[in-house]
Design a protein around this motif. Structure first.
Motif, PDB file in Angstrom:
ATOM      1  N   GLY A  11       0.730  -1.320  -0.040  1.00  0.00           N
ATOM      2  CA  GLY A  11      -0.168   0.101  -0.064  1.00  0.00           C
ATOM      3  C   GLY A  11       0.759   1.284  -0.002  1.00  0.00           C
ATOM      4  O   GLY A  11       0.241   2.363  -0.140  1.00  0.00           O
ATOM      5  N   SER A  12       2.170   1.188  -0.045  1.00  0.00           N
ATOM      6  CA  SER A  12       3.117   2.270   0.027  1.00  0.00           C
ATOM      7  C   SER A  12       3.017   2.989  -1.346  1.00  0.00           C
ATOM      8  O   SER A  12       2.606   2.452  -2.512  1.00  0.00           O
ATOM      9  N   GLU A  13       3.602   4.131  -1.549  1.00  0.00           N
ATOM     10  CA  GLU A  13       3.704   4.929  -2.676  1.00  0.00           C
ATOM     11  C   GLU A  13       4.728   4.019  -3.510  1.00  0.00           C
ATOM     12  O   GLU A  13       4.489   3.922  -4.703  1.00  0.00           O
ATOM     13  N   GLN A  14       6.018   3.591  -3.120  1.00  0.00           N
ATOM     14  CA  GLN A  14       6.701   2.717  -3.809  1.00  0.00           C
ATOM     15  C   GLN A  14       5.975   1.513  -4.346  1.00  0.00           C
ATOM     16  O   GLN A  14       6.208   1.393  -5.719  1.00  0.00           O
ATOM     17  N   ALA A  15       5.260   1.029  -3.430  1.00  0.00           N
ATOM     18  CA  ALA A  15       4.674  -0.398  -3.956  1.00  0.00           C
ATOM     19  C   ALA A  15       3.518  -0.016  -5.064  1.00  0.00           C
ATOM     20  O   ALA A  15       3.436  -0.784  -5.982  1.00  0.00           O
ATOM     21  N   VAL A 108       6.245  -8.395 -10.343  1.00  0.00           N
ATOM     22  CA  VAL A 108       6.656  -6.710 -10.486  1.00  0.00           C
ATOM     23  C   VAL A 108       6.058  -6.071  -9.053  1.00  0.00           C
ATOM     24  O   VAL A 108       4.892  -6.418  -8.584  1.00  0.00           O
ATOM     25  N   MET A 109       7.137  -5.580  -8.616  1.00  0.00           N
ATOM     26  CA  MET A 109       7.138  -4.954  -7.484  1.00  0.00           C
ATOM     27  C   MET A 109       7.619  -3.812  -6.956  1.00  0.00           C
ATOM     28  O   MET A 109       8.578  -3.474  -7.870  1.00  0.00           O
ATOM     29  N   GLY A 110       7.363  -2.746  -6.147  1.00  0.00           N
ATOM     30  CA  GLY A 110       7.967  -1.702  -5.825  1.00  0.00           C
ATOM     31  C   GLY A 110       9.455  -2.172  -5.385  1.00  0.00           C
ATOM     32  O   GLY A 110       9.584  -3.073  -4.845  1.00  0.00           O
ATOM     33  N   ARG A 111      10.417  -1.458  -5.659  1.00  0.00           N
ATOM     34  CA  ARG A 111      11.948  -1.298  -5.245  1.00  0.00           C
ATOM     35  C   ARG A 111      12.065  -1.275  -3.700  1.00  0.00           C
ATOM     36  O   ARG A 111      12.765  -2.066  -3.218  1.00  0.00           O
ATOM     37  N   ARG A 112      11.128  -0.414  -3.154  1.00  0.00           N
ATOM     38  CA  ARG A 112      10.879  -0.527  -1.659  1.00  0.00           C
ATOM     39  C   ARG A 112       9.616  -0.411  -1.222  1.00  0.00           C
ATOM     40  O   ARG A 112       8.862  -0.179  -2.013  1.00  0.00           O
ATOM     41  N   ILE A 135      12.095 -16.989 -10.625  1.00  0.00           N
ATOM     42  CA  ILE A 135      11.199 -16.214 -11.312  1.00  0.00           C
ATOM     43  C   ILE A 135      11.920 -14.758 -11.666  1.00  0.00           C
ATOM     44  O   ILE A 135      12.211 -14.184 -10.514  1.00  0.00           O
ATOM     45  N   PRO A 136      11.705 -14.395 -12.667  1.00  0.00           N
ATOM     46  CA  PRO A 136      11.810 -12.970 -13.210  1.00  0.00           C
ATOM     47  C   PRO A 136      11.089 -11.952 -12.143  1.00  0.00           C
ATOM     48  O   PRO A 136      10.100 -11.786 -11.886  1.00  0.00           O
ATOM     49  N   VAL A 137      12.015 -10.866 -11.698  1.00  0.00           N
ATOM     50  CA  VAL A 137      11.285 -10.022 -10.742  1.00  0.00           C
ATOM     51  C   VAL A 137      11.765  -8.489 -11.194  1.00  0.00           C
ATOM     52  O   VAL A 137      12.885  -8.136 -11.910  1.00  0.00           O
ATOM     53  N   GLN A 138      10.643  -7.767 -11.578  1.00  0.00           N
ATOM     54  CA  GLN A 138      10.807  -6.386 -12.121  1.00  0.00           C
ATOM     55  C   GLN A 138      10.428  -5.615 -10.746  1.00  0.00           C
ATOM     56  O   GLN A 138       9.569  -5.242 -10.429  1.00  0.00           O
ATOM     57  N   ALA A 139      11.645  -4.781 -10.351  1.00  0.00           N
ATOM     58  CA  ALA A 139      11.568  -3.842  -9.350  1.00  0.00           C
ATOM     59  C   ALA A 139      11.358  -2.444  -9.910  1.00  0.00           C
ATOM     60  O   ALA A 139      12.189  -2.174 -10.536  1.00  0.00           O
ATOM     61  N   VAL A 140      10.543  -1.819  -9.559  1.00  0.00           N
ATOM     62  CA  VAL A 140       9.979  -0.608  -9.845  1.00  0.00           C
ATOM     63  C   VAL A 140      10.253   0.448  -9.105  1.00  0.00           C
ATOM     64  O   VAL A 140       9.944   0.401  -7.932  1.00  0.00           O
TER      65      VAL A 140
END
Length: 140
Positions: A11-15, A108-112, A135-140
């Motif tokens: 629920g955070s801005e990064q997420a 796909v997830m927030g970097r923090r 599994i590939p992870v894309q940190a945004v």
């Protein structure tokens, strides 16, 4: 290319940046979406039955389910098939376990997340997810 995308959020801005990126990718690839919120036992403790910690967990879960449903409604508005899950435990363990169970093609997830510790390029959860799954992870 992607059939199922797991999008964990706290629920955070990064997420939320990860949520938006994940939904866009799912829309582009016609992928199904699995949304996940983990009630972090590091932060909220492990509750004994009927204790005050259990009451707090239920409150956090109720809020998380409501947030996931709002995201799911947005995803459905884009024509996506969406499942939502709320788990208790250690976030990286729950994320990697669910990704494997659901045969996820991409996480796909927030970097923090909520802690947003800017001393490192990745938060502890994103870092551990990347190190504990193939599994590939894309940190945004």
């Amino acid at each position: 290319m992607y059939d199922t995308i797991l999008i964990p959020t706290d629920g955070s801005e990064q997420a939320n940046r990860g949520v938006e990126q994940g939904l866009s990718l799912a829309e582009n690839y016609g992928a199904d979406v699995v949304l996940l919120y983990v009630v972090d036992e590091r932060r909220h403790g492990r509750p004994p039955a009927l204790g005050s910690t259990e009451i707090e967990h239920v409150k956090v879960e109720d809020e998380a389910i409501e947030m996931l449903e709002e995201i799911a409604d947005r995803a459905r508005g884009r024509g996506l098939d969406v499942d939502r899950e709320c788990h208790r435990g250690l976030p990286w363990e729950e994320i990697t376990s669910l990704a494997k169970q659901r045969d996820t093609d991409l996480i796909v997830m927030g970097r923090r997340g909520a802690t947003d510790d800017r001393r490192t390029p990745l938060g502890s959860v994103a870092d551990r997810v990347m190190r504990h799954t193939d599994i590939p992870v894309q940190a945004v």
